[in-house]
Design a protein around this motif. Structure first.
Motif, mmCIF file in Angstrom:
data_model
loop_
_atom_site.group_PDB
_atom_site.id
_atom_site.type_symbol
_atom_site.label_atom_id
_atom_site.label_comp_id
_atom_site.label_asym_id
_atom_site.label_seq_id
_atom_site.Cartn_x
_atom_site.Cartn_y
_atom_site.Cartn_z
ATOM 1 N N PRO A 1 0.950 -1.361 0.091
ATOM 2 C CA PRO A 1 -0.068 -0.021 -0.102
ATOM 3 C C PRO A 1 0.900 1.126 -0.095
ATOM 4 O O PRO A 1 0.246 2.337 -0.504
ATOM 5 C CB PRO A 1 -0.836 0.023 1.276
ATOM 6 N N GLN A 2 2.252 1.236 0.587
ATOM 7 C CA GLN A 2 2.605 2.504 0.319
ATOM 8 C C GLN A 2 3.031 3.015 -0.974
ATOM 9 O O GLN A 2 3.560 4.272 -1.230
ATOM 10 C CB GLN A 2 4.051 2.306 1.471
ATOM 11 N N TYR A 3 3.271 1.929 -2.057
ATOM 12 C CA TYR A 3 3.566 2.261 -3.217
ATOM 13 C C TYR A 3 2.517 2.569 -4.368
ATOM 14 O O TYR A 3 2.829 3.153 -5.052
ATOM 15 C CB TYR A 3 4.835 1.355 -3.681
ATOM 16 N N THR A 4 1.511 1.911 -3.851
ATOM 17 C CA THR A 4 0.377 1.875 -5.085
ATOM 18 C C THR A 4 -0.778 1.421 -4.131
ATOM 19 O O THR A 4 -0.944 0.441 -3.194
ATOM 20 C CB THR A 4 1.037 0.640 -6.070
ATOM 21 N N PRO A 5 -1.892 1.831 -5.007
ATOM 22 C CA PRO A 5 -3.542 1.367 -4.572
ATOM 23 C C PRO A 5 -3.388 -0.154 -4.690
ATOM 24 O O PRO A 5 -2.994 -0.667 -5.701
ATOM 25 C CB PRO A 5 -4.278 1.995 -5.167
ATOM 26 N N ILE A 6 -3.903 -0.925 -3.757
ATOM 27 C CA ILE A 6 -4.121 -2.419 -4.034
ATOM 28 C C ILE A 6 -5.620 -2.577 -4.542
ATOM 29 O O ILE A 6 -6.666 -2.206 -3.910
ATOM 30 C CB ILE A 6 -4.394 -3.099 -2.440
ATOM 31 N N THR A 7 -5.455 -2.860 -5.822
ATOM 32 C CA THR A 7 -6.687 -2.718 -6.526
ATOM 33 C C THR A 7 -7.355 -4.210 -6.771
ATOM 34 O O THR A 7 -8.641 -4.277 -7.032
ATOM 35 C CB THR A 7 -6.632 -2.395 -7.957
ATOM 36 N N SER A 8 -6.612 -5.416 -6.410
ATOM 37 C CA SER A 8 -7.454 -6.465 -6.464
ATOM 38 C C SER A 8 -6.535 -7.658 -5.792
ATOM 39 O O SER A 8 -5.284 -7.189 -5.349
ATOM 40 C CB SER A 8 -7.429 -7.088 -7.881
ATOM 41 N N CYS A 9 -7.130 -8.674 -5.125
ATOM 42 C CA CYS A 9 -6.302 -9.644 -4.381
ATOM 43 C C CYS A 9 -5.770 -10.594 -5.437
ATOM 44 O O CYS A 9 -6.586 -11.097 -5.859
ATOM 45 C CB CYS A 9 -7.204 -10.332 -3.417
ATOM 46 N N VAL A 10 -4.774 -10.541 -5.969
ATOM 47 C CA VAL A 10 -4.015 -11.286 -7.076
ATOM 48 C C VAL A 10 -3.763 -12.820 -6.708
ATOM 49 O O VAL A 10 -3.668 -13.174 -5.412
ATOM 50 C CB VAL A 10 -2.980 -10.824 -7.722
ATOM 51 N N GLY A 11 -3.947 -13.649 -7.709
ATOM 52 C CA GLY A 11 -3.789 -15.319 -7.562
ATOM 53 C C GLY A 11 -3.051 -15.727 -8.556
ATOM 54 O O GLY A 11 -3.713 -16.754 -9.296
ATOM 55 N N TYR A 12 -1.934 -15.225 -9.197
ATOM 56 C CA TYR A 12 -1.300 -15.943 -10.035
ATOM 57 C C TYR A 12 -0.665 -17.021 -9.758
ATOM 58 O O TYR A 12 -0.475 -17.064 -8.472
ATOM 59 C CB TYR A 12 -0.222 -15.009 -10.679
ATOM 60 N N ASP A 13 -0.004 -18.017 -10.619
ATOM 61 C CA ASP A 13 0.605 -19.056 -10.253
ATOM 62 C C ASP A 13 1.851 -19.189 -9.501
ATOM 63 O O ASP A 13 2.220 -19.793 -8.616
ATOM 64 C CB ASP A 13 0.965 -19.604 -11.647
ATOM 65 N N THR A 14 2.679 -18.013 -9.871
ATOM 66 C CA THR A 14 3.987 -17.851 -9.104
ATOM 67 C C THR A 14 4.248 -16.450 -8.615
ATOM 68 O O THR A 14 4.367 -15.698 -9.669
ATOM 69 C CB THR A 14 5.207 -18.379 -9.938
ATOM 70 N N MET A 15 4.161 -16.237 -7.667
ATOM 71 C CA MET A 15 4.354 -14.733 -7.224
ATOM 72 C C MET A 15 5.267 -14.438 -6.113
ATOM 73 O O MET A 15 5.601 -15.243 -5.172
ATOM 74 C CB MET A 15 2.786 -14.110 -6.333
ATOM 75 N N LEU A 16 6.010 -13.526 -6.317
ATOM 76 C CA LEU A 16 7.237 -13.161 -5.588
ATOM 77 C C LEU A 16 6.928 -11.965 -4.865
ATOM 78 O O LEU A 16 6.621 -10.623 -5.388
ATOM 79 C CB LEU A 16 8.585 -13.091 -6.631
ATOM 80 N N PHE A 17 7.646 -11.874 -3.527
ATOM 81 C CA PHE A 17 7.525 -10.596 -2.731
ATOM 82 C C PHE A 17 8.961 -10.738 -2.027
ATOM 83 O O PHE A 17 9.866 -11.768 -1.907
ATOM 84 C CB PHE A 17 6.547 -10.744 -1.680
ATOM 85 N N THR A 18 9.270 -9.456 -1.370
ATOM 86 C CA THR A 18 10.619 -9.358 -0.610
ATOM 87 C C THR A 18 10.257 -8.416 0.549
ATOM 88 O O THR A 18 9.650 -7.336 0.694
ATOM 89 C CB THR A 18 11.776 -8.911 -1.518
ATOM 90 N N PHE A 19 10.961 -8.817 1.647
ATOM 91 C CA PHE A 19 10.914 -8.407 2.765
ATOM 92 C C PHE A 19 11.556 -6.788 2.605
ATOM 93 O O PHE A 19 11.237 -5.772 3.295
ATOM 94 C CB PHE A 19 11.655 -9.008 3.761
ATOM 95 N N SER A 20 12.318 -6.827 1.630
ATOM 96 C CA SER A 20 13.158 -5.451 1.546
ATOM 97 C C SER A 20 12.436 -4.232 1.123
ATOM 98 O O SER A 20 12.529 -3.222 1.749
ATOM 99 C CB SER A 20 14.397 -5.684 0.205
#
Lengths: 387, 387
Positions: free
Chosen positions: A189-208
């Motif tokens: 949320p600090q970077y972009t509006p959360i417009t949907s709860c996505v559910g793609y096959d492979t999703m990457l996130f980072t603590f950084s």
């Protein structure tokens, strides 16, 4: 630890006018004042006898169960990605997981040609390098997804919001044999509006990028297919025999704090504070850029953010994707370097060198100096124009 | 953390007679009682605002200066490797650094053939896998250094003391165009007499085997050539953008404790305690193996250990490299698996499957069960013989 704590508690860096300010990396140190305020709540104590084993438990192999729980909880709180029926794979930053997805989505057992890897221009500058640096026979970088027109299997990195330009993205190539990796490092949320709860096959996130703790080197993948998740874990096993447990436990603690902070509005709410900070920085950058007349910045639509519930939320990306509009400046990165501002050249993102990527997530002092120096250019530049 | 601490402070695992004991991995959990005793002295406190940046300082990039200091101090205290005029490169375990050395010692800029990578049989089972898993065009696994007879550049991994067989090693191939990587993971007093202070070009060590903290994923390289060190750091940058700072700071604290513990003899002295524990385990294994008559173990010469000053110190390696001498048992790993003992097959080390590698650094309970089950085999086996 006393020395380190002291260094942390006072702002010791003082940048001299001669010194270059480095806005090349997206080193997310801007959230430090928030974390200093929360320091006690998020303090972690590790005894000398913890974390002797390579393994976390017999099922998860390298993933600490506490971290898995806190990752799932945070996604549920923010509502940015589905976690039910997903496998969580932990990595040494999402950088390691990008490589793990390439390994998992190719077929290391057969002797076929390397799989083509693409992403739409402007793409994250590290994609070509991490795909090609070992000259792998499993995969190879093929550049811009927009102009990609080959047959056979391919992998597309879909970076959304996109680094460097902050736009929300969908897959570009859309062919039958393609596999998608959604790099959602900045979908917070600090970077972009959360417009949907996505559910793609492979999703990457980072603590950084989520909380700003880049030094911990923790990334995670949400993976639908169990075999892909297993192969990714296999990659992490061969590459580094797992992921720092100290970092995993610390990430669990801090993500847990973030989830709890979301229960109440106010300055303790991490994403609210982050959003205000990012909005302030963008307002200032847009002001200075508008004054200069030399540069331009992307505009982002106002959207409904499911997390805040607000209807006209604008994106405030971690980077300013800045274009230099002066005809005689062909290489904006080189030009800004001359002004003691280090940025990343548009070429690195598969683009025109009139573009640069400028980190907006660094220390306040650096950010202020960036604005000052940008304004000073304007002065010089106007001076030149009037001569 | 309370839950974790409680789990740590009581021995909760109880292995049932039906359960397989896993002595395949060298998971160094045997030193846990020592670290539990030292727990308070080695407790680390990390505040919520530490380690936001990717970087440690402008010079070292990813290496925390505290860790560098403690690594150099420990090598000076133990006297196992030269540190003066060496560059320290930190990695996510020495596994990552093995790959970093391959990357650094090949020339990624030219289009030449992959460089051959060799190690003398029995070699560490992970070398082939980490060399080949991405089918790199920079390097390729060529197997046994003893039979290697090709021209051109090559890289030899020299593992000393060697995993799996505990022998001290020198380079095998000895040709002009070869480059050596000395993997010295087990060159610490609890495993082997320190016979000289070595000063090879590229030397690798790991926190996992030095103190038993495998979950931290910290390895380090001592590198003579500055350009090689830089390229290794570049690899770590592309692969994982650095190394967990939590783990680095914890390793610094624990290595510092080990250095200090060496000042006085007694049960607080880490290497002295480690040496006693390893010697006890070896004595018991040798007894059981001698009773069985089915297996044999390597013998190690008595040597002068520069660290302890004792003249007749024997090696007590982290693994038992066990050979099955019964003619009708061609695959010792498979045979022992039938007895609910999981070991690593000799084939994985480029050897005859009559050999297995058995970890001797696991939990006391597992070690005891291993001895019991080995003795039970003898009974069964004798029974069969008498029929």
């Amino acid at each position: 630890m006393v020395r380190k704590e002291q260094a942390d508690s006072v702002n010791i860096s003082k940048i001299s006018p001669q010194e270059i300010i480095n806005l090349d990396h997206g080193d997310p140190t801007m959230f430090e004042p928030y974390w200093r305020k929360m320091s006690e709540k998020c303090t972690l104590v590790i005894s000398g006898s913890q974390f002797l084993s390579y393994f976390s438990d017999s099922k998860n192999v390298f993933l600490e169960p506490e971290l898995e729980n806190e990752i799932k909880r945070l996604h549920r709180v923010v509502g940015n990605a589905s976690v039910d029926d997903y496998h969580v794979v932990v990595g040494t930053g999402s950088t390691q997981l990008l490589q793990a997805t390439l390994y998992a989505l190719c077929s290391p057992d057969d002797d076929s040609n390397p799989v083509n890897v693409v992403s739409a221009v402007p793409y994250y500058s590290c994609y070509p390098e991490l795909t090609n640096f070992l000259r792998s026979g499993l995969y190879q970088w093929r550049g811009d997804a927009r102009t990609y027109n080959e047959g056979g299997p391919y992998i597309e990195f879909v970076n959304s919001p996109n680094n460097p330009d902050g736009t929300m993205r969908e897959a570009t190539v859309k062919k039958g044999q393609g596999k998608l990796v959604h790099d959602l490092a900045y979908y917070w949320p600090q970077y972009t509006p959360i417009t949907s709860c996505v559910g793609y096959d492979t999703m990457l996130f980072t603590f950084s990028k989520c909380t700003g703790h880049a030094g911990s080197r923790i990334g995670w993948a949400l993976v639908k297919d169990e075999d892909v998740a297993k192969k990714m874990t296999q990659f992490v096993g061969i590459n580094t025999i797992g992921v720092s447990k100290e970092s995993q436990i610390r990430a669990a603690k801090i993500l847990g704090h973030v989830s709890e902070s979301c229960l109440n509005p106010g300055p303790d709410n991490f994403f609210e504070t982050g959003q205000i900070l990012m909005a302030e920085r963008w307002e200032k950058v847009r002001q200075v850029v508008a004054q200069s007349g030399m540069f331009s910045l992307p505009h982002y639509p106002k959207q409904h953010c499911l997390f805040t519930g607000k209807f006209s939320t604008q994106a405030h990306p971690a980077f300013a994707w800045m274009k230099c509009n002066k005809e005689d400046i062909e290489d904006c990165e080189k030009f800004l370097r001359g002004q003691k501002i280090l940025t990343r050249n548009g070429r690195r993102f598969g683009c025109d060198p009139r573009y640069v990527r400028v980190s907006l997530v660094g220390k306040e002092e650096e950010f202020k100096l960036f604005l000052e120096r940008l304004l000073a250019i304007q002065g010089t530049s106007n001076g030149i124009n009037h001569m």
